[in-house]
Write a protein that holds these residues in place. Structure first.
Motif, mmCIF file in Angstrom:
data_model
loop_
_atom_site.group_PDB
_atom_site.id
_atom_site.type_symbol
_atom_site.label_atom_id
_atom_site.label_comp_id
_atom_site.label_asym_id
_atom_site.label_seq_id
_atom_site.Cartn_x
_atom_site.Cartn_y
_atom_site.Cartn_z
ATOM 1 N N ASP A 160 5.546 4.532 3.626
ATOM 2 C CA ASP A 160 4.993 3.054 3.213
ATOM 3 C C ASP A 160 3.837 2.816 4.105
ATOM 4 O OD1 ASP A 160 7.649 1.438 2.939
ATOM 5 O OD2 ASP A 160 8.397 2.725 4.631
ATOM 6 N N GLU A 165 -5.557 -6.323 2.310
ATOM 7 C CA GLU A 165 -4.980 -7.105 1.429
ATOM 8 C C GLU A 165 -5.282 -6.904 -0.004
ATOM 9 O OE1 GLU A 165 -3.533 -12.035 1.055
ATOM 10 O OE2 GLU A 165 -5.020 -11.296 2.531
ATOM 11 N N LYS A 168 -4.972 -1.822 -3.501
ATOM 12 C CA LYS A 168 -4.021 -1.187 -4.146
ATOM 13 C C LYS A 168 -4.011 0.484 -3.729
ATOM 14 C CE LYS A 168 -5.197 -1.864 -8.405
ATOM 15 N NZ LYS A 168 -6.645 -2.392 -8.374
ATOM 16 N N LYS A 175 7.431 4.627 -7.013
ATOM 17 C CA LYS A 175 7.337 3.292 -6.459
ATOM 18 C C LYS A 175 8.670 2.402 -5.972
ATOM 19 C CE LYS A 175 4.421 -0.818 -6.251
ATOM 20 N NZ LYS A 175 3.598 -0.401 -5.060
ATOM 21 N N ASN A 177 9.452 -0.531 -4.431
ATOM 22 C CA ASN A 177 9.351 -2.089 -4.669
ATOM 23 C C ASN A 177 8.008 -2.456 -5.105
ATOM 24 O OD1 ASN A 177 8.943 -4.658 -3.893
ATOM 25 N ND2 ASN A 177 10.414 -4.787 -2.343
ATOM 26 N N PRO A 178 8.086 -3.088 -6.284
ATOM 27 C CA PRO A 178 6.705 -3.481 -7.010
ATOM 28 C C PRO A 178 5.971 -4.441 -6.095
ATOM 29 C CG PRO A 178 8.647 -4.547 -7.959
ATOM 30 C CD PRO A 178 9.397 -3.612 -7.027
ATOM 31 N N ASP A 179 6.336 -5.218 -5.116
ATOM 32 C CA ASP A 179 5.646 -6.024 -4.270
ATOM 33 C C ASP A 179 5.352 -5.528 -3.089
ATOM 34 O OD1 ASP A 179 6.076 -8.152 -6.117
ATOM 35 O OD2 ASP A 179 8.066 -8.500 -5.398
ATOM 36 N N LYS A 180 5.664 -4.354 -2.652
ATOM 37 C CA LYS A 180 5.214 -3.671 -1.416
ATOM 38 C C LYS A 180 4.619 -2.316 -1.824
ATOM 39 C CE LYS A 180 8.642 -6.057 1.299
ATOM 40 N NZ LYS A 180 9.911 -5.885 2.094
ATOM 41 N N HIS A 181 3.929 -1.721 -0.619
ATOM 42 C CA HIS A 181 3.286 -0.325 -0.867
ATOM 43 C C HIS A 181 4.241 0.634 -0.394
ATOM 44 C CE1 HIS A 181 -0.232 -2.452 -2.159
ATOM 45 N NE2 HIS A 181 -0.145 -3.023 -0.947
ATOM 46 N N SER A 182 5.624 0.749 -0.910
ATOM 47 C CA SER A 182 6.359 1.449 -0.366
ATOM 48 C C SER A 182 7.051 2.810 -1.676
ATOM 49 C CB SER A 182 7.724 1.023 -0.127
ATOM 50 O OG SER A 182 7.593 0.032 0.897
#
Length: 499
Positions: A160, A165, A168, A175, A177-182
């Motif tokens: 993670d 903000e 990228k 990946k 989660n497309p909305d998180k950097h996980s």
């Protein structure tokens, strides 16, 4: 050092201060996870936490940075370990970038540390492109320069990131989660061999048959070439897939579904490959040669995902095949997509390959099968291997009226060895080439590959109807407009233009 670079050069905020809550790493006993924070207030410091139940008492950083007394640990500060209750655990520093844990620990612990990104203050034989560096638009890390490891048989490793903000992050990991950097690394090898870029760079993504190739482009001059890189990547990807009969297919325990190519503007042009991933630096204000170098680095290293990753040699006696034949298909790919014209192709064969081959002190003294000499004798192994590829392609085309070529061998090796742990030998290559031409290649191998007699490349090129000769130490090549249709097709085949 990097022989491909030698080859190409001659040719031509969520910020940390926003109090964003860090994710809790609640995992099963058989899992390890990393949390990495890059603060917008100081992007040159990466804060790393790793959570795991110890399998042994050693923490380590992998090989590299051997010129520094503390190796990669030179850049690690404030390392500490705590148990699940926050109680401190003693860590004993050891030599070679290792630390020792108490052997009695059986519960999940968290190890935290900081990595200071000042690698450019040190000398690197391979250049920063394979290490770590900061730019105005973000930071580049290899996993070996960033992460401390433990054990070696982890799977589904979670990583993670907390980054500014507006940033990228580009990594070869899956990946979550497309909305998180996980992200998730398939296994320990995929974790160790990764490289990543976090910043305000642009991304290009290319998907073919379940395989994804991602370009990360940073720096104004690189971004002005964005369409060029897109066209190049699309063309070369299509050419290689069509040639080989599929996307890269390494062994079943090394599934390859994603590779990254990270390209940034820099003070000089350089290139490195780690695992399945490629890092390229392109000189700011560089001329067309510098721009072309980056294309060569990409095309050469990308073909290794087939010849070098999908099918692998048994030993070092086939380095001439792995590197030299890859050079052949690098040139063919660049000619096929129009990044080289015929004259440029012939000039490369002389200015780079023949010159390096003819001037290599190993030519006539040591054989190509001495693959361990490839860095000291680039001309013999990389250049000589290319000339073997050209000669054998001509032998096959001439014997089969252009019905078969070296392409058939490459595709056959990919179909036979791809996705398996089986490896090819020099005898496999010789046997396959003999079958394709219906001519026994024992003497060719005995003379020019296992032996030390220089390969008369001008004689082979002349067999296609080209005007080719050695004159004043140069390989002079010109097209023969009066050549027969068959001979012209042979030349087209050599250039990657024959449909």
């Amino acid at each position: 050092m990097k022989p491909l670079l030698q080859f190409t050069v001659l040719f031509l905020c969520i910020c940390y201060g926003t109090q964003a809550k860090q994710p809790q790493l609640n995992l099963g006993e058989d899992k390890i996870a990393y949390d990495i924070t890059i603060d917008s207030k100081n992007v040159r410091i990466a804060k790393v936490r790793m959570s795991f139940i110890p399998k042994d008492s050693v923490l380590y950083m992998i090989n590299g940075a051997s010129q520094l007394p503390k190796r990669w640990a030179t850049f690690v500060q404030d390392i500490k370990a705590v148990d699940s209750r926050g109680k401190s655990i003693s860590l004993t520093p050891m030599d070679d970038a290792m630390w020792r844990l108490p052997s009695s620990i059986k519960e999940r612990i968290t190890v935290s540390y900081k990595v200071h990104l000042d690698h450019e203050n040190h000398e690197w034989s391979g250049g920063l492109d394979g290490v770590a560096y900061a730019t105005e638009w973000g930071v580049f890390y290899t996993a070996r320069a960033l992460l401390i490891f433990h054990g070696g048989d982890w799977e589904d490793i979670r990583i993670d990131f907390s980054i500014p903000e507006s940033w990228k992050i580009t990594t070869p990991w899956q990946k979550l989660n497309p909305d998180k950097h996980s992200f998730k690394a398939q296994n320990h090898s995929a974790l160790m061999q990764a490289m990543l870029f976090a910043g305000t760079h642009d991304e290009l993504s290319f998907r073919k048959e379940g395989f994804e190739l991602i370009f990360a482009l940073g720096g104004e001059e690189v971004l002005t070439e964005k369409q060029t890189y897109e066209d190049m990547a699309t063309g070369i990807l299509d050419y290689y897939i069509d040639l080989m009969g599929g996307v890269p297919n390494p062994s079943s325990n090394n599934v390859l579904d994603k590779a990254v190519v990270i390209i940034n503007s820099a003070g000089t042009t350089d290139g490195e490959v780690i695992g399945n991933n490629i890092s390229i630096l392109v000189e700011k204000g560089g001329d067309q040669m510098s721009k072309m170098i980056s294309k060569f680095i990409f095309a050469h290293e990308f073909f290794h995902l087939w010849n070098g990753k999908s099918f692998l040699p048994e030993g070092e006696d086939t380095e001439w095949f792995k590197e030299g034949f890859t050079n052949f298909y690098t040139l063919k790919a660049l000619r096929h997509i129009g990044f080289l014209n015929d004259d440029a192709y012939f000039q490369v064969l002389n200015n780079l390959f023949y010159q390096r081959y003819s001037q290599d002190e190993g030519v006539g003294k040591i054989s190509m099968i001495q693959g361990e000499e490839k860095h000291a004798h680039w001309g013999l192994i990389y250049g000589g291997g290319l000339f073997v590829a050209i000669a054998q392609d001509i032998i096959i085309r001439k014997a089969t009226a252009n019905a078969k070529s070296l392409d058939h061998l490459m595709k056959a090796f990919f179909q036979k060895y791809g996705g398996t742990n089986e490896r090819y030998t020099i005898e496999d290559i010789q046997h396959s080439l003999s079958e394709l031409s219906s001519k026994d290649q024992t003497n060719f191998f005995k003379t020019h590959i296992a032996g030390t007699e220089p390969l008369p490349i001008a004689d082979y090129l002349s067999m296609t109807g080209l005007h080719a000769k050695i004159e004043e130490g140069n390989l002079r090549i010109a097209k023969n407009e009066s050549a027969s249709p068959f001979e012209k097709d042979m030349v087209k085949g050599l250039l990657g233009l024959l449909e």
